[in-house]
Design an enzyme around this catalytic site. Structure first.
Site, PDB file in Angstrom:
ATOM      1  N   ASP A  88      28.929  13.402 -19.998  1.00 55.84           N
ATOM      2  CA  ASP A  88      29.420  12.699 -18.802  1.00 55.84           C
ATOM      3  C   ASP A  88      28.790  13.252 -17.539  1.00 55.84           C
ATOM      4  OD1 ASP A  88      31.476  10.988 -20.089  1.00 55.84           O
ATOM      5  OD2 ASP A  88      32.237  12.947 -20.710  1.00 55.84           O
ATOM      6  N   GLY A  99      33.644  14.492 -23.137  1.00 59.60           N
ATOM      7  CA  GLY A  99      35.011  14.244 -23.550  1.00 59.60           C
ATOM      8  C   GLY A  99      35.692  13.068 -22.902  1.00 59.60           C
ATOM      9  N   GLU A 107      33.266  17.392 -31.164  1.00 58.78           N
ATOM     10  CA  GLU A 107      31.909  17.531 -30.610  1.00 58.78           C
ATOM     11  C   GLU A 107      31.592  18.998 -30.379  1.00 58.78           C
ATOM     12  OE1 GLU A 107      32.317  15.066 -27.165  1.00 58.78           O
ATOM     13  OE2 GLU A 107      31.319  13.368 -28.132  1.00 58.78           O
TER      14      GLU A 107
HETATM   15  O1  DER Z   1      33.127  11.585 -24.678  1.00 58.78           O
HETATM   16  C1  DER Z   1      32.074  12.163 -24.938  1.00 58.78           C
HETATM   17  O2  DER Z   1      31.971  13.389 -25.155  1.00 58.78           O
HETATM   18  C2  DER Z   1      30.812  11.347 -24.864  1.00 58.78           C
HETATM   19  O3  DER Z   1      29.768  11.970 -25.597  1.00 58.78           O
HETATM   20  C3  DER Z   1      30.433  11.280 -23.388  1.00 58.78           C
HETATM   21  O4  DER Z   1      30.246  12.586 -22.949  1.00 58.78           O
HETATM   22  C4  DER Z   1      29.198  10.440 -23.130  1.00 58.78           C
HETATM   23  O5  DER Z   1      29.570   9.106 -23.359  1.00 58.78           O
HETATM   24  P1  DER Z   1      28.563   7.918 -22.948  1.00 58.78           P
HETATM   25  O6  DER Z   1      27.277   8.199 -23.686  1.00 58.78           O
HETATM   26  O7  DER Z   1      29.271   6.691 -23.449  1.00 58.78           O
HETATM   27  O8  DER Z   1      28.410   7.961 -21.455  1.00 58.78           O
END
Ligand code: DER
Length: 234
Positions: A88, A99, A107
């Site tokens: 993010d 997250g 993760e």
């Molecule tokens: O929620 C998470 O950890 C996702 O990996 C996030 O960090 C990235 O989500 P996106 O690729 O949909 O922006």
């Protein structure tokens, strides 16, 4: 280029790091989805063979199963060759916020077991410092007395103007993670000072399971932007 096209470019670039025979951490979110799709394509074309995927969420597990990617878990594969996942926020030191999709615990477990963690982002994720974007810093907490834990978190980070909010699902009920926990989203007005100190203090709160700051974990960050791809190495 749309944001999703940039995400796809970053994801496909990361999959170039994948070699046959690897055990792969499969990330979660809209960027990682492109990487998992690409791995499925290459397996089907026979350009990749003998891959084992370790999914970071039930959602990614379902996606990988539908693509025919052989799957396993950390118990069977405690050492992983490479993980590919989104973020993010990415700061200049390759520290991440993750997250916002709710999968941070699995993760962080999977990416913490990897020799290499390639993070894939479009350029909108780049920040000068973590937490200051006014967007959520997620913390996974046990459901038991979550208000108590949320207040502890808010008080801990009050100097950063922290407001702690329970994350709800689309029906207004508490969002429940794959692990049966809740997410408290921390909204900060000021940047966090020493990230490691903040991380340690958050994890010392008994009701906290894990938080969404991934410090010193990404070995490479692939950034797709209007002007092209940038690869940042630790
Ligand atoms: O929620 C998470 O950890 C996702 O990996 C996030 O960090 C990235 O989500 P996106 O690729 O949909 O922006």
């Amino acid at each position: 280029l749309t944001q999703d096209e940039l995400k796809k470019i970053a994801a496909y670039k990361a999959v170039e790091f994948v070699e046959s025979g690897m055990v792969l951490g499969l990330g979660t979110g809209s960027t990682a989805k492109h990487a998992v799709d690409r791995i499925g394509d290459l397996l089907r074309q026979g350009k990749l063979t003998n891959i084992v995927g370790i999914p970071t969420s039930k959602k990614t597990q379902e996606q990988a199963l539908s693509l025919g990617i052989p799957l396993s878990d950390l118990d069977s594969h405690p050492a992983i060759d490479l993980a590919i996942d989104g973020a993010d926020e990415v700061d200049p030191h390759l520290n991440l916020v993750k997250g916002r999709g709710g999968s941070l615990l699995r993760e962080k477990m999977v990416e913490g077991a990897c020799k290499k963690f390639v993070c894939i982002v479009d350029e909108s994720k780049l920040v000068k410092h973590l937490g200051g974007s006014g967007l959520a810093l997620p913390v996974e907490v046990v459901p038991f007395c979550w208000k108590f834990t949320a207040n502890k978190l808010q008080n801990l980070l009050e100097r950063s103007g922290c407001v702690a909010k329970l994350r709800n699902d689309c029906e207004g009920k508490p969002f429940v993670t794959d692990n049966g926990n809740f997410i408290i989203d921390l909204y900060l007005k000021e940047e966090l000072g020493d990230l490691q100190i903040a991380s340690d203090a958050i994890l010392r709160i008994a009701g906290v399971v894990e938080h969404g700051m991934f410090l010193d974990m990404a070995t490479t960050v692939i950034v797709a932007g209007e002007l092209g791809i940038t690869i940042k190495n630790k």
